[in-house]
Motif scaffolding. Structure first.
Motif, PDB file in Angstrom:
ATOM      1  N   VAL B 248       0.856  -1.194   0.000  1.00 48.10           N
ATOM      2  CA  VAL B 248       0.000   0.000   0.000  1.00 48.10           C
ATOM      3  C   VAL B 248       0.886   1.237   0.000  1.00 48.10           C
ATOM      4  O   VAL B 248       1.216   1.793   1.036  1.00 48.10           O
ATOM      5  N   PRO B 249       1.325   1.667  -1.194  1.00 50.91           N
ATOM      6  CA  PRO B 249       2.136   2.884  -1.256  1.00 50.91           C
ATOM      7  C   PRO B 249       1.264   4.120  -1.010  1.00 50.91           C
ATOM      8  O   PRO B 249       0.100   3.988  -0.647  1.00 50.91           O
ATOM      9  N   ALA B 250       1.840   5.297  -1.169  1.00 47.41           N
ATOM     10  CA  ALA B 250       1.078   6.520  -0.919  1.00 47.41           C
ATOM     11  C   ALA B 250       0.015   6.728  -2.001  1.00 47.41           C
ATOM     12  O   ALA B 250      -1.104   7.138  -1.716  1.00 47.41           O
ATOM     13  N   SER B 251       0.365   6.454  -3.254  1.00 42.60           N
ATOM     14  CA  SER B 251      -0.553   6.652  -4.376  1.00 42.60           C
ATOM     15  C   SER B 251      -0.416   5.491  -5.355  1.00 42.60           C
ATOM     16  O   SER B 251       0.676   4.945  -5.522  1.00 42.60           O
ATOM     17  N   LEU B 252      -1.518   5.168  -5.985  1.00 43.71           N
ATOM     18  CA  LEU B 252      -1.515   4.086  -6.977  1.00 43.71           C
ATOM     19  C   LEU B 252      -2.527   4.513  -8.041  1.00 43.71           C
ATOM     20  O   LEU B 252      -3.718   4.262  -7.935  1.00 43.71           O
ATOM     21  N   GLU B 253      -2.011   5.227  -9.059  1.00 42.76           N
ATOM     22  CA  GLU B 253      -2.859   5.856 -10.064  1.00 42.76           C
ATOM     23  C   GLU B 253      -2.790   5.100 -11.385  1.00 42.76           C
ATOM     24  O   GLU B 253      -1.702   4.680 -11.807  1.00 42.76           O
ATOM     25  N   LEU B 254      -3.924   4.977 -12.024  1.00 44.26           N
ATOM     26  CA  LEU B 254      -3.999   4.260 -13.290  1.00 44.26           C
ATOM     27  C   LEU B 254      -4.498   5.211 -14.378  1.00 44.26           C
ATOM     28  O   LEU B 254      -5.401   6.021 -14.133  1.00 44.26           O
ATOM     29  N   VAL B 255      -3.915   5.113 -15.569  1.00 46.29           N
ATOM     30  CA  VAL B 255      -4.356   5.956 -16.691  1.00 46.29           C
ATOM     31  C   VAL B 255      -4.520   5.063 -17.918  1.00 46.29           C
ATOM     32  O   VAL B 255      -3.602   4.304 -18.256  1.00 46.29           O
ATOM     33  N   ASP B 256      -5.663   5.173 -18.582  1.00 42.72           N
ATOM     34  CA  ASP B 256      -5.885   4.298 -19.741  1.00 42.72           C
ATOM     35  C   ASP B 256      -5.408   4.944 -21.048  1.00 42.72           C
ATOM     36  O   ASP B 256      -4.973   6.099 -21.062  1.00 42.72           O
ATOM     37  N   ALA B 257      -5.481   4.197 -22.144  1.00 41.75           N
ATOM     38  CA  ALA B 257      -4.905   4.631 -23.419  1.00 41.75           C
ATOM     39  C   ALA B 257      -5.607   5.870 -23.982  1.00 41.75           C
ATOM     40  O   ALA B 257      -4.949   6.789 -24.496  1.00 41.75           O
ATOM     41  N   ASP B 258      -6.936   5.933 -23.869  1.00 40.12           N
ATOM     42  CA  ASP B 258      -7.652   7.099 -24.379  1.00 40.12           C
ATOM     43  C   ASP B 258      -7.222   8.368 -23.653  1.00 40.12           C
ATOM     44  O   ASP B 258      -7.086   9.443 -24.263  1.00 40.12           O
ATOM     45  N   SER B 259      -7.028   8.249 -22.358  1.00 51.54           N
ATOM     46  CA  SER B 259      -6.588   9.413 -21.584  1.00 51.54           C
ATOM     47  C   SER B 259      -5.179   9.814 -21.991  1.00 51.54           C
ATOM     48  O   SER B 259      -4.870  11.006 -22.154  1.00 51.54           O
ATOM     49  N   LEU B 260      -4.310   8.811 -22.168  1.00 52.78           N
ATOM     50  CA  LEU B 260      -2.929   9.106 -22.563  1.00 52.78           C
ATOM     51  C   LEU B 260      -2.860   9.800 -23.915  1.00 52.78           C
ATOM     52  O   LEU B 260      -2.081  10.734 -24.117  1.00 52.78           O
ATOM     53  N   SER B 261      -3.705   9.356 -24.860  1.00 54.39           N
ATOM     54  CA  SER B 261      -3.611   9.987 -26.182  1.00 54.39           C
ATOM     55  C   SER B 261      -4.174  11.406 -26.143  1.00 54.39           C
ATOM     56  O   SER B 261      -3.714  12.277 -26.884  1.00 54.39           O
ATOM     57  N   ALA B 262      -5.117  11.660 -25.223  1.00 50.86           N
ATOM     58  CA  ALA B 262      -5.598  13.049 -25.082  1.00 50.86           C
ATOM     59  C   ALA B 262      -4.480  13.951 -24.578  1.00 50.86           C
ATOM     60  O   ALA B 262      -4.322  15.085 -25.041  1.00 50.86           O
ATOM     61  N   VAL B 263      -3.682  13.452 -23.633  1.00 51.57           N
ATOM     62  CA  VAL B 263      -2.561  14.259 -23.133  1.00 51.57           C
ATOM     63  C   VAL B 263      -1.555  14.494 -24.256  1.00 51.57           C
ATOM     64  O   VAL B 263      -1.045  15.608 -24.434  1.00 51.57           O
ATOM     65  N   ARG B 264      -1.285  13.441 -25.043  1.00 49.02           N
ATOM     66  CA  ARG B 264      -0.353  13.582 -26.166  1.00 49.02           C
ATOM     67  C   ARG B 264      -0.846  14.667 -27.126  1.00 49.02           C
ATOM     68  O   ARG B 264      -0.090  15.566 -27.511  1.00 49.02           O
ATOM     69  N   ASP B 265      -2.118  14.607 -27.472  1.00 50.16           N
ATOM     70  CA  ASP B 265      -2.652  15.595 -28.406  1.00 50.16           C
ATOM     71  C   ASP B 265      -2.581  16.998 -27.814  1.00 50.16           C
ATOM     72  O   ASP B 265      -2.279  17.970 -28.500  1.00 50.16           O
ATOM     73  N   HIS B 266      -2.872  17.090 -26.525  1.00 49.03           N
ATOM     74  CA  HIS B 266      -2.893  18.384 -25.857  1.00 49.03           C
ATOM     75  C   HIS B 266      -1.489  18.994 -25.788  1.00 49.03           C
ATOM     76  O   HIS B 266      -1.295  20.190 -26.055  1.00 49.03           O
ATOM     77  N   LEU B 267      -0.509  18.168 -25.444  1.00 47.35           N
ATOM     78  CA  LEU B 267       0.862  18.674 -25.300  1.00 47.35           C
ATOM     79  C   LEU B 267       1.610  18.716 -26.629  1.00 47.35           C
ATOM     80  O   LEU B 267       2.666  19.341 -26.736  1.00 47.35           O
ATOM     81  N   GLY B 268       1.066  18.007 -27.623  1.00 53.36           N
ATOM     82  CA  GLY B 268       1.741  17.987 -28.918  1.00 53.36           C
ATOM     83  C   GLY B 268       2.996  17.136 -28.936  1.00 53.36           C
ATOM     84  O   GLY B 268       3.893  17.344 -29.758  1.00 53.36           O
ATOM     85  N   ARG B 269       3.108  16.211 -27.986  1.00 51.13           N
ATOM     86  CA  ARG B 269       4.249  15.286 -28.015  1.00 51.13           C
ATOM     87  C   ARG B 269       3.862  13.993 -27.287  1.00 51.13           C
ATOM     88  O   ARG B 269       2.961  13.980 -26.447  1.00 51.13           O
ATOM     89  N   GLU B 270       4.588  12.917 -27.607  1.00 51.92           N
ATOM     90  CA  GLU B 270       4.332  11.646 -26.933  1.00 51.92           C
ATOM     91  C   GLU B 270       4.689  11.772 -25.456  1.00 51.92           C
ATOM     92  O   GLU B 270       5.718  12.348 -25.110  1.00 51.92           O
ATOM     93  N   VAL B 271       3.846  11.235 -24.581  1.00 51.73           N
ATOM     94  CA  VAL B 271       4.213  11.212 -23.163  1.00 51.73           C
ATOM     95  C   VAL B 271       4.599   9.809 -22.717  1.00 51.73           C
ATOM     96  O   VAL B 271       5.209   9.633 -21.667  1.00 51.73           O
ATOM     97  N   VAL B 272       4.220   8.806 -23.512  1.00 48.12           N
ATOM     98  CA  VAL B 272       4.651   7.426 -23.250  1.00 48.12           C
ATOM     99  C   VAL B 272       4.982   6.787 -24.599  1.00 48.12           C
ATOM    100  O   VAL B 272       4.515   7.257 -25.633  1.00 48.12           O
ATOM    101  N   PRO B 273       5.801   5.742 -24.607  1.00 46.51           N
ATOM    102  CA  PRO B 273       6.154   5.094 -25.881  1.00 46.51           C
ATOM    103  C   PRO B 273       4.904   4.597 -26.603  1.00 46.51           C
ATOM    104  O   PRO B 273       3.953   4.150 -25.947  1.00 46.51           O
ATOM    105  N   PRO B 274       4.890   4.667 -27.951  1.00 52.12           N
ATOM    106  CA  PRO B 274       3.748   4.146 -28.712  1.00 52.12           C
ATOM    107  C   PRO B 274       3.526   2.675 -28.357  1.00 52.12           C
ATOM    108  O   PRO B 274       4.492   1.959 -28.077  1.00 52.12           O
TER     109      PRO B 274
END
Lengths: 463, 463
Positions: B248-274
């Protein structure tokens, strides 16, 4: 004043639970008319239901006929919460005593109210899980009573009191409806937090019939330290110093000289070297490496503020011996033959030194023996007025000292009860801490649950 | 329906706060009629008091003339809690924005409601202390709003939500009385726990004017880990596996692929490997040695259940970059131009895999794009229905999906809101989770505080 039960009432209750689960003999009524406070009024009838539906049927009968209904768990409370003040029915939860489920996937336990606290702890620890609340009575107290009073214990310093672990409740309203509050999910903000409202409500709002508890992983390691001090002032200064250094171990317990000598007399042997004026018992838990670090910091802190001796328990036996002294305090004080009037007052955690100054003053002003010990890290000290019960003048002085203690604690921005509740023992005093507007608001909340005022009358609110 | 303000009402309010602290122009009424939900009804009047006494005087006026009173903090809520549903007065707390005291001896902070969460955190961290609750909106949300909604955040996994840190409140009842609930002492069981009842009550019971928060020592070390998974199922399996290993660490956050691609589009760069199908962001904190142990166990656990890659943030910049991706999720989804309908549903922590199966099903059944991320350790997932707002048929399908989601979550013994509250956005749905008896009981509690129903009408309860 007690009124006789309405005609036909006992027969109707008997029909709900069966004749073998009713008690009306004098010995039973006497037994169920007392708890650890050793005061109270016998009920007119004791009912021992086995199911939530039976509880609901009894509540409806009591509500219709305006019969007081007092819920009883293990009867280990110190403020009279589990006994009548004027007759009526005691509903004993003793048959609702199953651990329904230990859910390892979701890290929770579902229990009926009369599961003994230590039994639950042992059961969950077998699964590598941990239920932290550890009232001194844990070998006899029930989870239902712990929830009703919001029990604490030494580990509350790090882990919080019972309330932090109650996720959901099944409860019977005094009007007979069965409600479920909270959720098995660890977060839920749907409507009002009735779960936390019921925790600590001392059986005055609803009858708790099922409890869902959050569990945490069992800390893999722990260590216990004993620090001896020449006098109480040095020990309380150490508590403040540790808090100032941001050291928050699992437990930080303080025991004064009068308490230590009662344990010595009770056990018939010295438990600390002569000349010890106070001790701190400190426990750290967590990962082994963190525990070692933390105990080192505690030891350094205690030495720097003048501890006479600091020792770390070498093994499990050594640790048990240490905690045993702590757990024997109440029994030892009772064994003195004196009346032990126990008040679990609490102050903001940095004000423990002020609280001990107040205790010294009260000793002098009222000529009383006062033994004090408790959860120093939380500012929660058990102040035991030790009174010769055959001496009316001493009893009267104790009564005055009691009020003076509460007034001084509230002046220190503390509270007159940290974990024992109000029951009827402290009901005359809540006006010292709460304003008339606050008491009136609480009474309106009470009426929202219990329009006829049948549940545990005479508790919390002054008559 | 909105009714005009009673005659002389605005003048009486103006007298309380002074004419410069009243707004009645159309632009202001529009602005104060919306919060982060982007829906609501404009008030008839905005009042900006500076003191508790002024708040009490406004409450009395509203109560006497039966004018709806809606309290507004920073307006960052997602369920419409801070905006009217039918006019009346918005009482904005923006001038009650002081940190009154950071009390290092007693480890607590006393604040007015409109202190910004991150400002408080920075202030207490300077003193070596820590206020854990960290809603994603912490740079703009206010403590008062956090308390009213019982805000959570990533660190709730280890540290609990806002409620765990609220010790005492000063609040104004809708009838004008000023009450103080709780205590500066960390334990208090004197009467009912009105503090915890007010936390999460969404401004429907009382107006919070002062907040006493428990602080803890600042953890000396922390570490952040990023684990990449090929698909969402592998990531949620990792969450279950970690909980099963009692990590039980302090935080355990999950992010799915649709959310990740929204961040990529928003920032204009990859945030995780394809090819990354989901990520876990895990943070551990505490003593350095324990943090190292814990991160190792998390890394091992993630690898064993099939993480594609596991990396630990090398330094503070690296960590900030990671958390920044997490905090940018909402903004990135909004930047898609689609309507983002955010539901913070929560299930018992072991049932996150079931919840994701439900989400997959909803995507298929209703033909919707759904981006999901959140506090996987707590079972609390933000399920964002991403809808073309110009497409009425898609909007209608989203409405159906919303109800289906809530029904499925409750069937999993979860809750329809983990930390955002009900407001008016979810009010039509509380009957899915609560029984009629439970809702009736909550309404009686509401009436105990607010007999005339003037406080935040239209919230929590279905019309």
């Amino acid at each position: 004043m007690a009124r006789p039960l309405p005609e036909g009432f006992a027969a109707a209750v008997r029909e709900v639970v069966g004749p073998e689960h009713i008690r009306a003999d004098v010995a039973s009524l006497e037994a169920y008319g007392q708890d650890a406070l050793e005061q109270g009024h016998p009920p007119d009838l004791v009912v021992i239901p086995a199911t939530t539906r039976e509880v609901a049927a009894i509540a409806r009968l009591c509500n219709e006929r305006l019969v007081p209904l007092v819920v009883r768990g293990a009867g280990t409370g110190y403020t009279g919460g589990a006994v009548p003040t004027r007759g009526g029915v005691v509903v004993s939860m003793e048959r609702l005593n199953r651990i329904i489920e230990i859910d390892e996937t979701n890290l929770l336990a579902i229990v009926e109210p009369n599961v003994v606290t230590a039994d639950l702890q042992r059961a969950v620890e077998k699964a590598g899980l941990f239920y932290p609340p550890d009232p001194a009575s844990l070998d006899t107290s029930s989870i239902g009573g712990n929830v009703a009073e919001c029990a604490g214990g030494p580990r509350a310093f790090k882990y919080g009191t019972t309330k932090r672990y109650v996720l959901a409740l099944e409860a019977v309203l005094p009007t007979g409806e069965i409600v479920e509050t909270g959720s098995k999910a660890v977060k839920s903000v749907v409507g009002y937090d009735l779960t936390q409202l019921l925790v600590g409500s001392e059986g005055t709002l609803a009858i708790i019939t099922k409890i869902t508890l959050r569990l945490i992983p069992k800390p893999p390691a722990r260590a216990t330290l004993l620090a001896l001090f020449g006098d109480i002032q040095a020990a309380v200064d150490a508590v403040t110093a540790l808090i100032r250094r941001r050291v928050v171990p699992a437990s930080l317990e303080l025991v004064d000289a009068d308490s230590l000598s009662a344990v010595r007399d009770h056990l018939g042997r010295e438990v600390v070297p002569p000349g010890t004026g106070a001790v701190l018992i400190v426990e750290a838990d967590g990962m082994q490496s963190a525990v070692d670090d933390e105990i080192d910091r505690v030891a350094d802190g205690c030495r720097e503020v003048g501890a006479m001796r600091v020792s770390v328990a070498a093994d499990e036996n050594d640790r048990d011996r240490l905690w045993n002294v702590r757990r024997l305090l109440s029994a030892s004080l009772m064994a003195t033959g004196l009346l032990k009037i126990n008040h679990d007052v609490v102050v903001p955690r940095g004000r423990v030194p002020d609280l001990f100054r107040v205790i010294q003053e009260l000793k002098k002003t009222f000529g009383l023996r006062i033994a004090a010990f408790g959860h120093a890290g939380d500012g929660n000290i058990h102040v035991n007025l030790m009174v010769d019960r055959t001496n009316p003048r001493e009893l009267a002085r104790a009564k005055q000292a009691e009020r003076a203690l509460f007034e001084r604690v509230v002046a220190l921005e503390g509270s007159i009860s940290g974990e024992h509740g109000i029951g009827f023992a402290k009901a005359p005093y809540i006006g010292i801490e709460l304003s008339p507007e606050e008491i009136a608001l609480m009474k309106r909340v009470k009426a929202a649950f219990d329009p006829n005022g049948i549940l545990n009358p005479g508790k919390i609110f002054p008559a």
